[in-house]
Write a protein that holds these residues in place. Structure first.
Motif, short mmCIF file in Angstrom:
data_model
loop_
_atom_site.label_atom_id
_atom_site.label_comp_id
_atom_site.label_asym_id
_atom_site.label_seq_id
_atom_site.Cartn_x
_atom_site.Cartn_y
_atom_site.Cartn_z
N VAL A 233 0.86 -1.18 0.00
CA VAL A 233 0.00 0.00 0.00
C VAL A 233 0.89 1.23 0.00
O VAL A 233 1.83 1.32 0.81
N VAL A 234 0.60 2.16 -0.89
CA VAL A 234 1.38 3.39 -1.01
C VAL A 234 0.56 4.55 -0.45
O VAL A 234 -0.49 4.90 -0.98
N THR A 235 1.04 5.13 0.64
CA THR A 235 0.44 6.34 1.20
C THR A 235 1.48 7.01 2.08
O THR A 235 2.22 6.34 2.80
N SER A 236 1.52 8.32 2.04
CA SER A 236 2.46 9.07 2.88
C SER A 236 1.85 9.46 4.21
O SER A 236 2.54 9.96 5.09
N ARG B 184 -3.05 6.55 7.78
CA ARG B 184 -3.50 5.59 6.78
C ARG B 184 -2.52 4.41 6.67
O ARG B 184 -2.94 3.28 6.39
N GLN B 185 -1.25 4.67 6.86
CA GLN B 185 -0.29 3.57 6.89
C GLN B 185 -0.64 2.59 8.01
O GLN B 185 -0.64 1.37 7.81
N GLN B 186 -0.95 3.12 9.18
CA GLN B 186 -1.31 2.26 10.31
C GLN B 186 -2.62 1.54 10.04
O GLN B 186 -2.77 0.36 10.39
N GLN B 187 -3.57 2.23 9.45
CA GLN B 187 -4.85 1.60 9.10
C GLN B 187 -4.62 0.42 8.17
O GLN B 187 -5.22 -0.65 8.36
N ALA B 188 -3.76 0.60 7.17
CA ALA B 188 -3.48 -0.49 6.23
C ALA B 188 -2.84 -1.67 6.95
O ALA B 188 -3.19 -2.84 6.70
N ARG B 189 -1.90 -1.39 7.86
CA ARG B 189 -1.25 -2.48 8.61
C ARG B 189 -2.26 -3.21 9.50
O ARG B 189 -2.21 -4.44 9.65
N PHE C 202 -4.49 -5.25 7.06
CA PHE C 202 -3.76 -6.27 6.29
C PHE C 202 -2.37 -6.42 6.90
O PHE C 202 -1.41 -5.77 6.44
N PRO C 203 -2.23 -7.23 7.93
CA PRO C 203 -0.98 -7.30 8.70
C PRO C 203 0.26 -7.64 7.88
O PRO C 203 1.37 -7.26 8.26
N ASP C 204 0.09 -8.34 6.76
CA ASP C 204 1.25 -8.75 5.96
C ASP C 204 1.63 -7.73 4.87
O ASP C 204 2.59 -7.96 4.13
N VAL C 205 0.88 -6.65 4.77
CA VAL C 205 1.11 -5.72 3.67
C VAL C 205 2.40 -4.92 3.91
O VAL C 205 2.79 -4.64 5.05
N ARG C 206 3.06 -4.60 2.81
CA ARG C 206 4.21 -3.71 2.87
C ARG C 206 3.73 -2.27 2.64
O ARG C 206 2.73 -2.05 1.97
N ILE C 207 4.45 -1.31 3.17
CA ILE C 207 4.07 0.09 3.08
C ILE C 207 5.15 0.86 2.32
O ILE C 207 6.34 0.67 2.56
N ALA C 208 4.71 1.73 1.42
CA ALA C 208 5.61 2.65 0.74
C ALA C 208 5.02 4.05 0.86
O ALA C 208 3.80 4.22 0.88
N THR D 252 5.74 6.67 -1.29
CA THR D 252 5.50 7.28 -2.60
C THR D 252 5.50 6.21 -3.68
O THR D 252 6.15 5.15 -3.53
N PRO D 253 4.81 6.46 -4.81
CA PRO D 253 4.82 5.50 -5.90
C PRO D 253 6.23 5.23 -6.44
O PRO D 253 6.51 4.12 -6.92
N ASP D 254 7.11 6.22 -6.37
CA ASP D 254 8.46 6.05 -6.91
C ASP D 254 9.21 4.91 -6.22
O ASP D 254 10.17 4.36 -6.79
N GLU D 255 8.77 4.53 -5.01
CA GLU D 255 9.41 3.41 -4.31
C GLU D 255 9.06 2.06 -4.95
O GLU D 255 9.74 1.06 -4.70
N LEU D 256 8.01 2.04 -5.77
CA LEU D 256 7.60 0.78 -6.40
C LEU D 256 8.45 0.42 -7.61
O LEU D 256 8.70 -0.76 -7.87
N TRP D 257 8.87 1.42 -8.39
CA TRP D 257 9.44 1.12 -9.70
C TRP D 257 10.75 0.34 -9.62
O TRP D 257 10.96 -0.56 -10.44
N PRO D 258 11.65 0.62 -8.64
CA PRO D 258 12.89 -0.18 -8.59
C PRO D 258 12.64 -1.66 -8.27
O PRO D 258 13.51 -2.49 -8.54
N ARG D 259 11.51 -1.98 -7.70
CA ARG D 259 11.21 -3.38 -7.43
C ARG D 259 9.97 -3.84 -8.20
O ARG D 259 9.14 -4.61 -7.72
N ALA D 260 9.90 -3.37 -9.44
CA ALA D 260 8.76 -3.73 -10.30
C ALA D 260 8.66 -5.23 -10.51
O ALA D 260 7.56 -5.77 -10.70
N ASP D 261 9.80 -5.94 -10.46
CA ASP D 261 9.77 -7.38 -10.67
C ASP D 261 9.14 -8.12 -9.49
O ASP D 261 8.87 -9.32 -9.58
N GLU D 262 8.87 -7.42 -8.39
CA GLU D 262 8.21 -8.03 -7.24
C GLU D 262 6.70 -7.83 -7.27
O GLU D 262 5.99 -8.29 -6.36
#
Length: 373
Positions: free
Chosen positions: A50-53, A57-62, A65-71, A73-83
């Motif tokens: 879940v991407v939110t600054s 909302r980060q805590q709400q997502a956790r 969904f306890p297993d979710v990863r948090i970012a 900004t969207p820019d944090e996703l692109w270097p690990r696009a293969d994931e």
């Protein structure tokens, strides 16, 4: 990755097996109430990031969904696009195009909440980029799976109303005080106002039911003190097949009209009330795989009526069972599209056609003219 941004056929290629890992950008109303629960409930999809600054909302997502990863900004996703296997964009409207562009360039299929863009030209550019990269680009038009719309679509398809002459659709609310925020901002860059918010739904439904628009006329007003964007808008579409759609979106309706009033050569269909799925999701209810028939069901007293020559308000017509609402079907179709076994449920070019109408409506209201499309 197989897939297209424009057509429905997803081409040839090996069948891919899930679960497909989803990065969800935005965890406000759209992200937390609609997308995250539906993604989590869909076999073959898993909510990975879940991407939110926003710290709350980060805590709400956790928490949800306890297993979710948090970012942040969207820019944090692109270097690990293969994931990841899919990016869902549920952030403010003005961010849709730049984030979708970045995701596609990173090699990731994309789902974008409506409206996909502020202009039809931008939507078509995104579609071209998706096609160039061979990637899925789909638009979250969830109200194609509203219970009343599915029921009306069945009636029209089966000819129960005869030749439809006029379609009236209302998405009305009574909110006399503005809430503020970007959706009610007067800044054109925000792509706010009801024309592009609720208007995206009612126009899309009209085009799905009755085909392309030949012309559009609109009246758009800012009624409430302190409001900056349109909050009371009427759209009249003449379809190429001669059907006329009259569409109302408003936050200033003190007495709500029927959600649908559809008039044909044999009979009419009148339906009051909103599909129950949004309210259920807001209340924390969740669809469960294997129990789809229990989701989106409404009581008999809310069924619409089909008849002729009488008013449903005085008992005229025959109650027609409302089909269950089916928002989970959208993401089930997305999962099938990603696997190579299904079709894109809502293409970017379909969304662009709706934006053609919305842009024409905005010009019509501004210039007081009927716009030929």
């Amino acid at each position: 990755m197989t897939g297209t941004g424009t057509g429905t056929s997803l081409g040839e290629g090996p069948v891919r097996e899930g679960p497909f890992r989803v990065g969800l950008v935005g965890y406000g109303l759209a992200g937390s109430v609609f997308h995250a629960p539906l993604i989590a409930a869909t076999e073959g999809l898993t909510l990975d990031t879940v991407v939110t600054s926003n710290a709350d909302r980060q805590q709400q997502a956790r928490d949800e969904f306890p297993d979710v990863r948090i970012a942040a900004t969207p820019d944090e996703l692109w270097p690990r696009a293969d994931e990841l296997d899919l990016v869902v964009i549920a952030s403010p409207n003005k961010t849709h195009v730049p984030i979708a562009t970045a995701a596609l360039k990173a090699g990731l299929p994309v789902v974008v909440d409506k409206p996909i863009a502020g202009t039809a030209a931008d939507a078509r550019e995104l579609a071209a980029l998706a096609d160039e990269r061979g990637l899925l680009l789909s638009v979250f038009q969830n109200r194609r799976w509203d219970n009343d719309f599915l029921t009306l679509q069945k009636l029209v398809t089966e000819g129960g109303l005869g030749d439809v002459y006029r379609f009236e659709s209302r998405f009305e609310r009574w909110r006399p005080e503005p809430k503020g925020g970007w959706r009610e901002s007067g800044d054109p860059a925000e792509v706010g106002g009801l024309l592009y918010d609720l208007g995206s739904h009612v126009v899309d439904q009209a085009l799905v039911l009755f085909g392309p628009a030949a012309s559009v006329y609109a009246e758009s007003d800012v009624r409430r003190a302190g409001a900056e964007a349109d909050d009371d808008t009427f759209i009249a579409i003449t379809h190429t097949n001669g059907v006329r759609s009259h569409l109302y979106v408003s936050a200033t309706t003190a007495q709500l009209g029927p959600r649908f009033r559809t008039l044909g050569s044999k009979a009419g269909y009148v339906k009051y009330g909103l599909d129950p799925q949004e309210a259920a999701l807001r209340d924390g209810e969740r669809p469960v795989a294997g129990k789809e028939k229990e989701w989106g069901v409404e009581p008999e007293e809310l069924w619409g009526r089909v008849g002729s020559g009488e008013s449903p308000a005085t008992g005229g017509g025959t109650p027609v069972p409302t089909l269950p609402g089916a928002y989970p079907s959208y993401y089930a179709a997305v999962a099938a599209a990603l696997s190579g076994t299904g079709e894109n449920p809502v293409t970017a070019l379909e969304a662009a056609a709706a934006l053609d109408v919305l842009e024409g409506a905005r010009r019509s209201a501004r210039e007081n003219v009927t716009v030929t499309l």
